[in-house]
Design a protein around this motif. Structure first.
Motif, PDB file in Angstrom:
ATOM      1  N   SER A 112       0.833  -1.208   0.000  1.00 49.68           N
ATOM      2  CA  SER A 112       0.000   0.000   0.000  1.00 49.68           C
ATOM      3  C   SER A 112       0.863   1.251   0.000  1.00 49.68           C
ATOM      4  CB  SER A 112      -0.924  -0.002   1.220  1.00 49.68           C
ATOM      5  OG  SER A 112      -1.769  -1.129   1.221  1.00 49.68           O
ATOM      6  N   ALA A 154     -13.162   0.429  -3.626  1.00 46.38           N
ATOM      7  CA  ALA A 154     -12.245  -0.693  -3.450  1.00 46.38           C
ATOM      8  C   ALA A 154     -12.980  -1.963  -3.038  1.00 46.38           C
ATOM      9  CB  ALA A 154     -11.184  -0.354  -2.402  1.00 46.38           C
ATOM     10  N   TRP A 156     -13.173  -5.807  -1.015  1.00 43.62           N
ATOM     11  CA  TRP A 156     -12.963  -6.163   0.384  1.00 43.62           C
ATOM     12  C   TRP A 156     -11.750  -7.053   0.605  1.00 43.62           C
ATOM     13  CZ3 TRP A 156     -12.985 -11.354   0.546  1.00 43.62           C
ATOM     14  CH2 TRP A 156     -13.827 -12.063  -0.331  1.00 43.62           C
ATOM     15  N   PRO A 159      -8.460  -4.328   0.965  1.00 47.14           N
ATOM     16  CA  PRO A 159      -9.055  -2.992   1.023  1.00 47.14           C
ATOM     17  C   PRO A 159      -8.032  -1.866   1.084  1.00 47.14           C
ATOM     18  CG  PRO A 159      -9.311  -4.137   3.123  1.00 47.14           C
ATOM     19  CD  PRO A 159      -8.824  -5.153   2.135  1.00 47.14           C
ATOM     20  N   LEU A 160      -6.961  -2.045   1.842  1.00 47.30           N
ATOM     21  CA  LEU A 160      -5.959  -0.994   1.975  1.00 47.30           C
ATOM     22  C   LEU A 160      -5.155  -0.844   0.691  1.00 47.30           C
ATOM     23  CD1 LEU A 160      -4.740   1.034   4.024  1.00 47.30           C
ATOM     24  CD2 LEU A 160      -3.015  -0.716   4.541  1.00 47.30           C
ATOM     25  N   SER A 163      -7.207   0.549  -2.271  1.00 46.32           N
ATOM     26  CA  SER A 163      -7.477   1.983  -2.121  1.00 46.32           C
ATOM     27  C   SER A 163      -6.230   2.797  -2.454  1.00 46.32           C
ATOM     28  CB  SER A 163      -7.948   2.280  -0.698  1.00 46.32           C
ATOM     29  OG  SER A 163      -9.185   1.648  -0.420  1.00 46.32           O
ATOM     30  N   LYS A 180     -14.392   5.203  -1.277  1.00 48.23           N
ATOM     31  CA  LYS A 180     -15.397   4.417  -0.553  1.00 48.23           C
ATOM     32  C   LYS A 180     -14.889   2.988  -0.412  1.00 48.23           C
ATOM     33  CE  LYS A 180     -20.074   2.542  -0.763  1.00 48.23           C
ATOM     34  NZ  LYS A 180     -19.554   1.173  -0.502  1.00 48.23           N
ATOM     35  N   PRO A 181     -14.436   2.613   0.795  1.00 47.42           N
ATOM     36  CA  PRO A 181     -14.035   1.224   1.003  1.00 47.42           C
ATOM     37  C   PRO A 181     -15.265   0.330   1.120  1.00 47.42           C
ATOM     38  CG  PRO A 181     -13.892   2.432   3.062  1.00 47.42           C
ATOM     39  CD  PRO A 181     -14.266   3.436   2.004  1.00 47.42           C
ATOM     40  N   PRO A 186     -14.053  -2.002   6.049  1.00 49.05           N
ATOM     41  CA  PRO A 186     -13.802  -0.575   5.816  1.00 49.05           C
ATOM     42  C   PRO A 186     -12.776   0.060   6.757  1.00 49.05           C
ATOM     43  CG  PRO A 186     -15.730  -0.814   7.194  1.00 49.05           C
ATOM     44  CD  PRO A 186     -15.203  -2.210   6.950  1.00 49.05           C
ATOM     45  N   VAL A 189      -8.993   1.278   5.908  1.00 44.67           N
ATOM     46  CA  VAL A 189      -8.990   2.424   4.990  1.00 44.67           C
ATOM     47  C   VAL A 189      -9.362   3.700   5.744  1.00 44.67           C
ATOM     48  CG1 VAL A 189      -9.977   3.386   2.881  1.00 44.67           C
ATOM     49  CG2 VAL A 189      -9.512   0.935   3.030  1.00 44.67           C
ATOM     50  N   PHE A 208     -12.583   9.997   2.850  1.00 42.71           N
ATOM     51  CA  PHE A 208     -12.960   8.599   3.031  1.00 42.71           C
ATOM     52  C   PHE A 208     -14.373   8.529   3.586  1.00 42.71           C
ATOM     53  CE2 PHE A 208      -8.335   8.785   3.582  1.00 42.71           C
ATOM     54  CZ  PHE A 208      -7.924   7.870   2.625  1.00 42.71           C
ATOM     55  N   THR A 210     -18.059   5.920   4.136  1.00 38.37           N
ATOM     56  CA  THR A 210     -18.578   4.550   4.216  1.00 38.37           C
ATOM     57  C   THR A 210     -20.093   4.576   4.124  1.00 38.37           C
ATOM     58  OG1 THR A 210     -18.422   4.769   6.638  1.00 38.37           O
ATOM     59  CG2 THR A 210     -16.678   3.549   5.536  1.00 38.37           C
TER      60      THR A 210
END
Length: 487
Positions: A112, A154, A156, A159-160, A163, A180-181, A186, A189, A208, A210
């Motif tokens: 990441s 992104a 699941w 996720p990091l 993103s 939007k994770p 979530p 992120v 960010f 959710t």
């Protein structure tokens, strides 16, 4: 920024440099895949929250895009460094919310940071074109300029990393972003919001949020403020985003599902193929879009491969993802586990033979959580669901083939075209694969794992656009042509 309430951590959205709950005050619970305990809550944002984030990004666009690219890169390099400094903390959150092994989670944090740092270091290498004009005393200048407000969505499973794969090139090229994770994973992120603030990313440049796909997600995609949508996820979700974005002709970049074929020819190195297959198929509990999902093994080496592969897979340890010796953690949730179980059962009903696994593990450690044993199926046919539909789990359906031509035909007989694997020592066959395998990413004599300077893209129903390297950065830029007459 998080708060604790009753032993459960609550993470807030990050909009315009501030940590916010949803306008409605509603929340989403995030449970551990290992034991199903609720560990976190996050805001359940809706359309109003989406608009607030988009408006904040829009207000920040001009100043951010006007900054010299090298300054943007310097800020992002600080952001990447902070991600590395918080490596263990972020990795632990990943394990808790997603179920991946701790070692893999540490690797995801490292990747990441690299996804941010690589484009940041390339900020000075953004370039356009100067072309000769047909008219005297005139130049044609083709500038590459940011789209503007960009929405990143992104998946699941990583996720990091997924993103950051979008944040790095988007912000380096001068875009602002709303990320939007996924609702199921979530938290890691959202933890980036505090690091973005510490890095000095200006308010509104990176947000960010959710919330649900049918509420917040739809507003992010269809709102007139949005100029570009970049999404990693399932093919059905990507198709729906494509349809919604078409109403305003919003630019879309999609990295979607895969059904990677694994081809081992008669001259291939069996031991190397087995090693690559074990790692590639079972990484992240098989929840990787580039995992080998269907195996085409030449008759001449089929028995040897099956014996060695079965022996190697049977040694993999399922268990607590925080334990150092664990190879396979839980599936992300009950739905995904149920889908995997149904797919295997349908294959068996259609004539497939279970060589290994084929069920949920038994015993005390597995009474809670979402678990499935590594599974090997033989006597499969290319018409079975397990050979045609994406299977996000540790299931290896294997078929015999008698020639390279047969393997190519079966491999290409798919709606997907993301990744493929080929094991052979014959350079002629490798060159044929370049021309004939209908996949955007081909691994020859090695396990999966793309690199930052490469290009990760899918063909057919596996997506449009692509990520990584100079070609990936180009996907965040549109062209503006100037005819400059100086006569």
């Amino acid at each position: 920024m998080k708060e604790a309430s009753g032993g459960i951590d609550h993470y807030r959205m990050f909009i315009n440099g501030e940590f916010k709950d949803s306008v409605s005050g509603e929340t989403i619970e995030v449970a551990s895949p290992t034991n199903e305990d609720v560990l976190y809550t996050v805001p359940k944002g809706n359309k109003e929250d989406a608009v607030l984030a988009l408006q904040a990004a829009q207000a920040a666009q001009y100043a951010w895009g006007a900054r010299p690219a090298v300054e943007r890169g310097e800020i992002l390099a600080k952001f990447a460094a902070l991600i590395r400094e918080n490596r263990e903390r972020l990795a632990k959150i990943l394990v808790l919310e997603m179920g991946k092994t701790y070692g893999l989670a540490l690797g995801e944090v490292d990747v990441s940071a690299d996804f941010i740092n690589f484009p940041a270091q390339a900020a000075r290498r953004l370039e356009g074109d100067i072309l000769p004009s047909d008219l005297p005393n005139e130049h044609i200048l083709i500038h590459k300029v940011p789209y503007g407000v960009t929405v990143g969505i992104a998946a699941w499973n990583f996720p990091l990393a997924l993103s950051c794969r979008k944040i790095g090139p988007a912000l380096t090229t001068g875009n602002v972003m709303v990320v939007k994770p996924p609702s199921v994973t979530p938290v890691t992120v959202l933890a980036l919001g505090e690091l973005a603030q510490q890095a000095g990313i200006p308010n509104g440049v990176l947000n960010f949020v959710t919330g649900g796909g049918s509420t917040m997600g739809e507003e992010l995609v269809t709102n007139k403020i949005t100029r570009l949508v970049t999404m990693t996820g399932s093919t059905p979700t990507g198709q729906e985003i494509f349809r919604k974005a078409a109403e305003r002709l919003t630019a879309v970049r999609l990295e979607l599902g895969g059904k990677a074929p694994f081809i081992l020819l008669d001259d291939g190195d069996v031991d190397k193929a087995v090693e690559a297959a074990v790692v590639s198929r079972h990484l992240n509990s098989g929840q990787v879009c580039t995992c080998p999902e269907r195996f085409y093994i030449h008759d001449a080496v089929y028995d040897e491969f099956l014996e060695k592969y079965t022996a190697a897979v049977s040694k993999l340890k399922i268990g607590d993802p925080m334990d150092e010796g664990t190879d396979i953690g839980p599936k992300v949730n009950a739905y995904e586990t149920d889908q995997l179980e149904k797919t295997v059962n349908r294959a068996v009903e259609a004539g497939a033979k279970v060589v290994l696994g084929g069920k949920r593990p038994e015993g005390e450690p597995f009474k809670k959580g979402h678990w499935y044993e590594p599974t090997i199926l033989t006597e499969c046919t290319n018409e079975m669901d397990v050979m045609r539909d994406e299977v996000f789990g540790v299931v290896s359906p294997i078929m015999r083939v008698s020639s390279y031509e047969e393997a190519l035909e079966l491999a290409n007989d798919s709606d997907y075209g993301l990744a493929a694997f080929l094991f052979t020592k014959d350079m002629r066959q490798i060159q044929r694969a370049v021309l004939e395998l209908e996949f955007g990413e081909i691994y020859v004599n090695r396990p999966m794992g793309e690199q930052r300077q490469g290009f990760h893209n899918g063909h057919k129903l596996s997506g449009t656009g692509g990520e990584d390297g100079k070609h990936g950065m180009d996907n965040y830029l549109e062209k503006k042509t100037l005819y400059v007459n100086f006569s």
